[in-house]
Design a protein around this motif. Sequence first.
Motif, short mmCIF file in Angstrom:
data_model
loop_
_atom_site.label_atom_id
_atom_site.label_comp_id
_atom_site.label_asym_id
_atom_site.label_seq_id
_atom_site.Cartn_x
_atom_site.Cartn_y
_atom_site.Cartn_z
N THR A 196 21.09 19.63 20.91
CA THR A 196 22.29 19.92 21.44
C THR A 196 23.07 18.79 21.96
O THR A 196 24.18 18.38 21.58
N VAL A 197 22.27 17.76 22.73
CA VAL A 197 22.84 16.40 23.19
C VAL A 197 22.98 15.61 22.04
O VAL A 197 24.21 15.00 22.36
N ILE A 198 22.22 15.31 21.19
CA ILE A 198 22.64 14.57 19.67
C ILE A 198 24.15 15.22 19.43
O ILE A 198 24.85 14.45 18.81
N GLU A 199 24.20 16.24 19.17
CA GLU A 199 25.33 17.03 18.61
C GLU A 199 26.60 16.46 19.64
O GLU A 199 27.81 16.11 19.02
N ILE A 200 26.46 16.71 20.85
CA ILE A 200 27.43 16.29 21.92
C ILE A 200 27.70 14.95 21.71
O ILE A 200 28.94 14.53 21.82
N ALA A 201 26.90 13.97 21.57
CA ALA A 201 26.93 12.51 21.49
C ALA A 201 27.79 12.23 20.49
O ALA A 201 28.72 11.27 20.34
N ARG A 202 27.43 12.82 19.31
CA ARG A 202 27.91 12.28 18.08
C ARG A 202 29.61 12.95 18.13
O ARG A 202 30.37 12.45 17.48
N ARG A 203 30.00 14.07 18.67
CA ARG A 203 31.19 14.82 18.69
C ARG A 203 32.03 13.72 19.69
O ARG A 203 33.21 13.59 19.46
N ARG A 204 31.26 13.05 20.71
CA ARG A 204 31.97 12.00 21.56
C ARG A 204 32.46 10.93 20.77
O ARG A 204 32.75 9.87 21.31
N GLY A 205 31.78 10.77 19.72
CA GLY A 205 31.91 9.14 18.88
C GLY A 205 30.92 8.22 19.55
O GLY A 205 30.98 7.17 18.88
N LEU A 206 29.78 8.76 19.99
CA LEU A 206 28.53 7.77 20.25
C LEU A 206 27.86 7.52 19.07
O LEU A 206 27.57 8.28 18.54
N GLU A 207 27.47 6.26 19.02
CA GLU A 207 26.41 5.78 17.95
C GLU A 207 24.97 6.52 18.59
O GLU A 207 24.66 6.07 19.58
N LEU A 208 24.46 7.13 17.69
CA LEU A 208 23.05 7.71 18.07
C LEU A 208 22.14 7.14 17.06
O LEU A 208 22.23 7.76 15.84
N ALA A 248 27.69 5.33 32.88
CA ALA A 248 28.70 6.18 32.38
C ALA A 248 28.17 7.25 31.11
O ALA A 248 28.70 8.25 31.15
N ILE A 249 27.19 6.62 30.15
CA ILE A 249 26.88 7.53 28.95
C ILE A 249 26.00 8.42 29.52
O ILE A 249 26.37 9.73 29.13
N THR A 250 25.20 8.19 30.40
CA THR A 250 24.39 9.46 30.89
C THR A 250 25.03 10.28 31.66
O THR A 250 25.02 11.70 31.34
N LYS A 251 26.02 9.91 32.55
CA LYS A 251 26.80 10.97 33.26
C LYS A 251 27.61 11.61 32.65
O LYS A 251 27.80 12.80 32.59
N GLN A 252 28.38 10.85 31.28
CA GLN A 252 29.13 11.71 30.59
C GLN A 252 28.30 12.94 29.61
O GLN A 252 28.91 14.10 29.40
N LEU A 253 27.13 12.60 29.10
CA LEU A 253 26.38 13.58 28.36
C LEU A 253 26.01 14.56 29.27
O LEU A 253 25.75 16.12 29.15
N ASP A 255 27.44 15.79 31.95
CA ASP A 255 28.82 16.73 32.46
C ASP A 255 29.18 17.38 31.07
O ASP A 255 29.32 18.62 31.18
N ASP A 256 28.96 16.94 30.02
CA ASP A 256 29.28 17.50 28.66
C ASP A 256 28.26 18.75 28.44
O ASP A 256 28.53 19.73 28.08
N TYR A 257 26.96 18.36 28.78
CA TYR A 257 26.01 19.32 28.66
C TYR A 257 26.22 20.52 29.33
O TYR A 257 26.11 22.00 29.14
N THR A 258 26.26 20.25 30.65
CA THR A 258 26.96 21.37 31.64
C THR A 258 28.14 22.41 31.36
O THR A 258 28.10 23.32 31.41
N ALA A 259 29.01 21.46 30.53
CA ALA A 259 30.24 22.59 30.06
C ALA A 259 29.69 23.23 28.73
O ALA A 259 30.17 24.25 28.82
#
Length: 270
Positions: A196-208, A248-253, A255-259
């Motif tokens: 789920t977090v990998i999917e969220i990160a990629r939706r954010r445009g983050l390189e994983l 910032a990346i940890t916090k963003q992910l 927050d996104d996971y909580t949502a």
Amino acid sequence: MDKPYDRLDGVIWYDGKVVPWGEANLHVLSHGLHYASCVFEGERAYAGAIFKCTQHSERLKCSAQVLDFEIPYSVAEIDAAKRLVLEKNNQRDAYVRPVAWRGSEQMGVSAQNNKIHLAIATWQWPSYFDPVQRLKGIRLDLSKHRAERKGYADAMMLDWQGRVAECTGANIFFVREEKIHTPIADCFLDGITRRTVIEIARRRGLELIERRIMPDELTGFSECFITGSAAEVTAVSEIAHWRFTPGAITKQLADDYTAEVQPKGKAAAA
């Protein structure tokens, strides 16, 4: 938690029946205890809905098949039982633990005739780690029980070739130059929360990047976090002598996971 787990209040779903918490017992000669023929899931309910409920039930069934036994309930029946326990325990935000095991009819490594049991418990478990420390970053060591004795929250585990693998109950991620790195999940659990977090990160445009990571590389990472149904997304501030700064990346992910886990209309009933 003030009470031991075997003395909590509420009910447990046990082989198709809802029973008082204290009556959900098994025999000491159960095969699952002696030969590890036991599988379980760790799940969370948010606002009355279990996050990715069916995926967890499907994985539970698959895990049992890996150990060569069949859980005598369908995925739909397991889903319904989990929701029933939440309702009976009057819980909306809770941890959910389905567990299946071979019984005590036969003792020995091969136990083809043993009854397969399934139980489902739910309880209030707001955060696996201290909420304040989740933001500041928890401390990890390299051996679970030794780590806890030394005051660490958990331990990072290495695989059989000495490469970074996972924590005792969570997957692990690192950040360097705004790129996220995580070990390839080929010899440890590819967690539902991890995916789920990998999917969220990629939706954010983050390189994983999923790759082999050696312990001596940890010096070069700026952030670290772990993921799991119990841990959700939790920042890490240190692993043994390596130090990280929750950023910032940890916090963003987080927050996104909580949502992501909050029920959304029809999705809550899925």
